[in-house]
Design a protein around this motif. Structure first.
Motif, PDB file in Angstrom:
ATOM      1  N   LEU A   1     -28.211  -1.035  12.129  1.00  0.00           N
ATOM      2  CA  LEU A   1     -29.664  -0.935  12.292  1.00  0.00           C
ATOM      3  C   LEU A   1     -30.369  -0.991  10.936  1.00  0.00           C
ATOM      4  O   LEU A   1     -31.448  -1.590  10.823  1.00  0.00           O
ATOM      5  N   GLU A   2     -29.765  -0.407   9.926  1.00  0.00           N
ATOM      6  CA  GLU A   2     -30.340  -0.504   8.571  1.00  0.00           C
ATOM      7  C   GLU A   2     -30.338  -1.956   8.101  1.00  0.00           C
ATOM      8  O   GLU A   2     -31.327  -2.435   7.528  1.00  0.00           O
TER       9      GLU A   2
ATOM     10  N   LEU B   1     -30.342  -4.594  10.010  1.00  0.00           N
ATOM     11  CA  LEU B   1     -31.326  -5.292  10.833  1.00  0.00           C
ATOM     12  C   LEU B   1     -32.727  -5.095  10.269  1.00  0.00           C
ATOM     13  O   LEU B   1     -33.497  -6.046  10.145  1.00  0.00           O
TER      14      LEU B   1
ATOM     15  N   ARG C   1     -28.709   1.943  21.258  1.00  0.00           N
ATOM     16  CA  ARG C   1     -29.034   3.117  20.435  1.00  0.00           C
ATOM     17  C   ARG C   1     -30.509   3.107  20.057  1.00  0.00           C
ATOM     18  O   ARG C   1     -31.222   4.077  20.227  1.00  0.00           O
ATOM     19  N   TYR C   2     -30.971   1.976  19.510  1.00  0.00           N
ATOM     20  CA  TYR C   2     -32.355   1.933  19.060  1.00  0.00           C
ATOM     21  C   TYR C   2     -33.320   2.078  20.242  1.00  0.00           C
ATOM     22  O   TYR C   2     -34.286   2.836  20.167  1.00  0.00           O
TER      23      TYR C   2
ATOM     24  N   MET D   1     -25.957  -1.426  19.180  1.00  0.00           N
ATOM     25  CA  MET D   1     -27.117  -1.216  18.302  1.00  0.00           C
ATOM     26  C   MET D   1     -28.408  -1.229  19.104  1.00  0.00           C
ATOM     27  O   MET D   1     -29.272  -0.359  18.928  1.00  0.00           O
TER      28      MET D   1
ATOM     29  N   ILE E   1     -23.104   1.776  13.777  1.00  0.00           N
ATOM     30  CA  ILE E   1     -24.374   1.469  14.441  1.00  0.00           C
ATOM     31  C   ILE E   1     -25.539   1.751  13.499  1.00  0.00           C
ATOM     32  O   ILE E   1     -26.460   0.933  13.372  1.00  0.00           O
ATOM     33  N   THR E   2     -25.497   2.875  12.813  1.00  0.00           N
ATOM     34  CA  THR E   2     -26.558   3.221  11.866  1.00  0.00           C
ATOM     35  C   THR E   2     -26.659   2.164  10.767  1.00  0.00           C
ATOM     36  O   THR E   2     -27.758   1.697  10.432  1.00  0.00           O
TER      37      THR E   2
ATOM     38  N   LEU F   1     -36.473  -6.880  15.894  1.00  0.00           N
ATOM     39  CA  LEU F   1     -36.133  -6.850  17.322  1.00  0.00           C
ATOM     40  C   LEU F   1     -36.902  -7.907  18.101  1.00  0.00           C
ATOM     41  O   LEU F   1     -36.351  -8.566  18.983  1.00  0.00           O
TER      42      LEU F   1
ATOM     43  N   ARG G   1     -23.578  -5.507  18.745  1.00  0.00           N
ATOM     44  CA  ARG G   1     -25.022  -5.725  18.811  1.00  0.00           C
ATOM     45  C   ARG G   1     -25.629  -5.032  20.030  1.00  0.00           C
ATOM     46  O   ARG G   1     -26.723  -4.473  19.947  1.00  0.00           O
TER      47      ARG G   1
ATOM     48  N   ILE H   1     -37.951  -2.823  11.802  1.00  0.00           N
ATOM     49  CA  ILE H   1     -37.083  -2.922  12.994  1.00  0.00           C
ATOM     50  C   ILE H   1     -37.826  -3.621  14.129  1.00  0.00           C
ATOM     51  O   ILE H   1     -37.271  -4.482  14.808  1.00  0.00           O
TER      52      ILE H   1
END
Length: 187
Positions: free
Chosen positions: A12-13, A15, A56-57, A53, A8-9, A99, A50, A95
């Motif tokens: 996100l990086e 992304l 989490r975010y 992710m 997940i980390t 998003l 996804r 991000i």
């Protein structure tokens, strides 16, 4: 083997760096130095990944906003200045931009962005409510920096480091005046 959290980390990086097209299992596996089998151990397909992710975010962004407002020292404008100082840690333009682009075509991303926006607006409104007369005036004052953040996320250029925080400091000083009803509007 990479953990679920590692995946997940790393997603996100990716992304943040390249947007949703960069969130590819093969690329992220290579980044983590693992096989794609590691991915399948933790996720039931790319859609589930996804969603994890996004969850989490979204959870972290909302919690960070609420915690920052709750822990901000001082009262009045001093409190707002403290929040502005914490702003850089709460907002990642890369991000946020990715998003918002993702949310244009994905219901799950739309829900996460809406939740983050709602939390940000509620937090700002809570602070302004202590300074301004009336809930509607506080809501309008809160909208000013909130809409600046959205605008910065949609800008076709990257906002220079520190510039958004400088804008927020300026808005913290002028938003009360901007939120005052004019003589043309009903009170």
């Amino acid at each position: 083997m990479a953990s679920r959290d590692d995946w997940i980390t790393a997603g996100l990086e990716a992304l943040a760096e390249t947007g949703l097209p960069g969130v590819r299992i093969d690329r992220i596996a290579a980044r983590l130095g693992v096989s794609k089998g590691s991915f399948h151990h933790h996720f039931n397909g790319a859609d589930a990944y996804r969603r994890a992710m996004l969850e989490r975010y979204g959870d972290r962004a909302v919690e960070a906003m609420r915690r920052t407002v709750a822990d901000a020292p001082g009262e009045g404008l001093e409190r707002i200045e403290a929040l502005v100082g914490a702003f850089d840690g709460l907002y990642d333009a890369r991000i946020e931009t990715a998003l918002r682009a993702w949310a244009r075509h994905d219901d799950d991303a739309q829900r996460v962005v809406a939740g983050i926006d709602r939390a940000r607006l509620e937090a700002l409104q809570e602070v302004w409510t202590r300074l301004l007369p009336g809930a509607e005036t506080a809501r309008i004052a809160a909208l000013v920096p909130h809409l600046v953040v959205i605008g910065a996320s949609a800008a076709p250029w990257s906002v220079a480091d520190g510039d958004l925080a400088a804008v927020m400091r300026l808005l913290a000083r002028i938003a009360p005046a901007l939120a005052e009803p004019s003589g043309d509007e009903p009170a």
